[in-house]
Design an enzyme around this catalytic site. Structure first.
Site, PDB file in Angstrom:
ATOM      1  N   ARG A  99       0.990  -1.145  -0.065  1.00 32.79           N
ATOM      2  CA  ARG A  99       0.062   0.096  -0.145  1.00 32.79           C
ATOM      3  C   ARG A  99       0.877   1.284   0.284  1.00 32.79           C
ATOM      4  NH1 ARG A  99      -3.180  -2.376   4.311  1.00 32.79           N
ATOM      5  NH2 ARG A  99      -2.003  -1.019   5.552  1.00 32.79           N
ATOM      6  N   TYR A 248      -0.352  -2.925  -8.077  1.00 27.78           N
ATOM      7  CA  TYR A 248      -0.391  -3.743  -6.879  1.00 27.78           C
ATOM      8  C   TYR A 248      -1.668  -3.578  -6.036  1.00 27.78           C
ATOM      9  CZ  TYR A 248       0.745  -6.518  -2.736  1.00 27.78           C
ATOM     10  OH  TYR A 248       0.600  -7.299  -1.731  1.00 27.78           O
ATOM     11  N   LYS A 257     -10.118  -1.321  -0.883  1.00 25.93           N
ATOM     12  CA  LYS A 257      -9.955  -0.402   0.079  1.00 25.93           C
ATOM     13  C   LYS A 257     -10.487   0.750  -0.520  1.00 25.93           C
ATOM     14  CE  LYS A 257      -7.782  -3.442   2.527  1.00 25.93           C
ATOM     15  NZ  LYS A 257      -8.375  -4.470   3.656  1.00 25.93           N
ATOM     16  N   SER A 299      -4.551  -4.921   9.214  1.00 25.53           N
ATOM     17  CA  SER A 299      -4.075  -6.010   8.377  1.00 25.53           C
ATOM     18  C   SER A 299      -3.107  -6.826   8.843  1.00 25.53           C
ATOM     19  CB  SER A 299      -3.511  -5.178   6.990  1.00 25.53           C
ATOM     20  OG  SER A 299      -4.614  -4.301   6.329  1.00 25.53           O
ATOM     21  N   CYS A 301      -3.391  -9.102  11.038  1.00 26.07           N
ATOM     22  CA  CYS A 301      -3.547  -9.503  12.615  1.00 26.07           C
ATOM     23  C   CYS A 301      -4.308 -10.481  12.577  1.00 26.07           C
ATOM     24  CB  CYS A 301      -3.754  -8.054  13.398  1.00 26.07           C
ATOM     25  SG  CYS A 301      -2.524  -7.006  13.451  1.00 26.07           S
ATOM     26  N   ASP A 324     -12.739  -9.552   5.520  1.00 30.35           N
ATOM     27  CA  ASP A 324     -11.869  -8.289   5.191  1.00 30.35           C
ATOM     28  C   ASP A 324     -12.867  -7.036   5.257  1.00 30.35           C
ATOM     29  OD1 ASP A 324      -9.484  -6.950   5.027  1.00 30.35           O
ATOM     30  OD2 ASP A 324     -10.038  -6.189   3.103  1.00 30.35           O
ATOM     31  N   ARG A 418       0.797 -12.255  -1.456  1.00 30.78           N
ATOM     32  CA  ARG A 418      -0.773 -12.419  -1.529  1.00 30.78           C
ATOM     33  C   ARG A 418      -1.366 -13.572  -2.290  1.00 30.78           C
ATOM     34  NH1 ARG A 418      -3.600  -8.888   2.047  1.00 30.78           N
ATOM     35  NH2 ARG A 418      -2.075  -7.351   2.584  1.00 30.78           N
TER      36      ARG A 418
END
Length: 635
Positions: A99, A248, A257, A299, A301, A324, A418
């Site tokens: 990010r 990405y 997001k 993220s 966690c 998510d 990912r």
């Protein structure tokens, strides 16, 4: 004209779009004439602005995916994982792996619609704002002619089940067919989206790799990008996202997001619902009672692990609705109903294995794309955490293209590598995961990585106290964040990187959910990551987390007793079932509240909120802080 509104420009409704500067731009695939007028105008403006060589209107079909995959394999962007069915590996330019929080902006006329009235010394961690005029200069310097020589892919998609009252529609324009493949996995890409759109508004998503042809910068790993010029801009008033330079993850899959949190949180505020960085799970106890839980963790966690929990207690059943993002709205009965707006999983690979998360592993055994992981010589994926499955003599090609064998130094996969896979392939996907009405949420859980001081679980005293608990969420930073290191970072509501508007106003919006006739969920805080003096975890975690969920569900049923503490209600000693793990759990240490720690924590939390949120901190949150400080002082 609004901040970033496209003016009408002339075009003809034929199989070529006619724009003022380009003349005729061919339609490579799809029927431009059949698109809703608003979509036609949107496309026509950006064709004129970004000057692609052609237009490809996507339908999300298997045939389309096969065509794109074949092209990307010929180019070298994708490589087949021979050991699996229809699975591929992709390696990005090493400069494009995470990010870009420091280059992510919200653009509004009024600065304080976006960021709080913070005080001197604030780090500005609750969102970045840019003036519209300044952003226009930045955008024009990037997007003008940015698709020259490249195809423009038009992706119609729905966030949430197509046609649901809780869902929203988006149209993404991109020059990356890799993005098309991933959007197809992560959102519902279908002509049906256009059929139901009509004259409705839609969220406009514009993405470019920033590499117009001829492109003179060296392309690494067949991954065009422009990391020096990366910029991610959100225009809430126009319901628009513009992303440049990165291919990405959430930087390019704009349904994630950008749309589902930053833009959707603005829509949610205006329409009276919640768009949150939360998993959704259904848990059924041995009596057959099912409860739905939404949980917010920063993220990396453990959201995916919790959403796909493999319970260690007999008789329990866990089913995943989403791992998510949750969109939640109260219905006419006062129930908080939630949908998962996404269609797939975009999970962190390292640490995921058949022991930590077998359901996630099962989800990506076919029809998946792996980004920045390693590849074994036998055509299987590999990353840190899969060492037990790797034969000693098996050679691995790392994400950087280097040869590696077990026992050698170095990482084989990027820490933020990912997997992208269809949610429908999860063996425990809930049969209501696409229910247009959503599922009823009974509990909301906050949490993070807190090595010291914070107990395994506690329950908020009230909705208002729970909102304060969420505002005070902190966590040890992880590989998903742009900022590295083992520092404890504030991540309020697990939304710090994804906040779409003024955080003080966001807290007001949460507080406003408490209205007569509504069945408010109970709010909890968990910490699976507390360690002892030797650095060993005090709680076994993973499947044993069902024991904490068991206690929560008993609280929801009115069965379990609590012990009030200064920070919330703790489980009465012995109320959590630890049968079979008694030797691993030291209750008193796991639930201890060191007074010095909590005095300092309360002081630091207040300082953070007062400085970062400043005058926009709601009076009710201030009241909750004062009351908790008094309770801690009296310990």
């Amino acid at each position: 004209m609004a901040l970033d509104q496209e003016p009408d420009i002339p075009f003809y409704e034929v199989h070529e779009v006619v724009v003022p500067h380009l003349g005729r731009v061919p339609i490579t695939k799809g029927d431009f004439h059949a698109l809703p007028k608003k979509v036609q105008k949107f496309i026509a403006f950006y064709v004129d602005y970004m000057t692609p060589r052609g237009i490809y209107i996507c339908d999300g079909s298997e045939h389309e995916a096969h065509e794109v995959i074949t092209k990307l394999m010929e180019r070298g962007t994708l490589e087949r994982l021979e050991a699996l069915e229809n699975c591929y590996i992709c390696r990005t330019d090493p400069a494009d792996v995470a990010r870009v929080e420091s280059k992510t902006f919200i653009v509004t006329k009024d600065k304080y619609q976006t960021i709080p009235h913070s005080k001197p010394g604030a780090k500005g961690g609750m969102g970045l704002w840019m003036d519209p005029d300044e952003m226009k200069i930045e955008m024009d310097s990037r997007f003008k002619d940015c698709m020259a020589g490249r195809m423009m892919y038009v992706i119609p998609f729905s966030m949430g089940p197509i046609g649901s009252d809780l869902s929203k529609i988006g149209i993404q324009l991109t020059d990356s067919n890799y993005v098309l493949l991933c959007m197809r996995l992560m959102t519902r890409v279908s002509p049906k989206v256009l059929d139901i759109l009509g004259d409705q508004d839609f969220v406009k998503c514009v993405h470019s790799m920033g590499c117009p042809r001829p492109w003179r910068r060296k392309v690494i790993n067949h991954w065009p990008c422009n990391p020096e010029k990366v910029l991610l801009a959100h225009f809430p008033e126009e319901r628009k996202v513009k992303s440049y330079g990165s291919g990405y993850g959430g930087n390019s899959l704009l349904g994630k997001k950008c749309f589902a949190l930053r833009i959707a949180s603005n829509i949610a505020r205006d329409e009276g619902w919640l768009a949150e960085h939360m998993l959704i799970m259904g848990v059924t106890n041995p009596k057959g009672q099912e409860f739905y839980i939404a949980a917010a963790f920063p993220s990396a966690c453990g959201k995916t692990n919790m959403a796909m929990l493999n319970p260690s207690l007999p008789g329990w059943k866990v089913r995943c609705v989403g791992d998510d993002i949750a969109w939640m709205k109260f219905n006419e009965k006062g129930e908080l109903r939630a949908i998962n707006p996404e269609y797939g999983f975009f999970g962190v690979a390292p640490g995921t294995n058949w022991k930590t998360n077998p359901n996630a592993m099962a989800s990506f055994q076919k029809n998946a794309i792996f980004t920045n992981v390693a590849k074994r010589a036998d055509g299987m994926y590999f990353w840190e955490g899969l060492e037990d499955e790797l034969p000693d003599d098996m050679e691995v090609t790392t994400w950087l293209g280097q040869k590696w064998k077990k026992g050698q130094p170095g990482l084989t996969s990027h820490p933020n590598s990912r997997f992208t896979a269809p949610a429908s392939q999860c063996p425990i996907i809930h049969d209501k995961w696409e229910d247009p009405a959503g599922v009823p949420i009974s509990a909301i859980v906050f949490g993070g990585r807190r090595p010291t001081g914070v107990p395994l679980v506690f329950e908020a005293f009230s909705w208002e106290h729970g909102v304060m608990v969420g505002a005070a969420v902190k966590s040890e930073s992880t590989a998903a964040a742009e900022f590295k290191g083992k520092s404890i970072m504030h991540d309020p509501m697990a939304m710090r990187p994804f906040m779409g508007y003024n955080f003080g106003h966001y807290l007001d919006h949460w507080l406003s959910m408490n209205k007569p006739g509504r069945k408010l969920p109970k709010i909890y805080h968990v910490n699976w990551f507390r360690v002892n003096e030797k650095g060993k975890f005090l709680w076994p975690g993973y499947g044993d987390n069902i024991r904490v969920i068991d206690w929560m569900c008993k609280r929801l049923s009115g069965e379990a007793k609590v012990v009030p503490s200064p920070i919330g209600n703790l489980p009465e000693k012995g109320a959590i079932d630890i049968s079979g793990i008694e030797d691993q759990v030291h209750w008193d240490e796991l639930f201890s509240l060191p007074k010095d720690y909590w005095l300092e924590d309360a002081k630091e939390t207040r300082q953070f909120l007062e400085v970062e949120v400043g005058d926009d901190l709601p009076a009710e949150i201030e009241k909750q802080l004062v009351e908790q400080e008094k309770r801690i002082a009296a310990m």
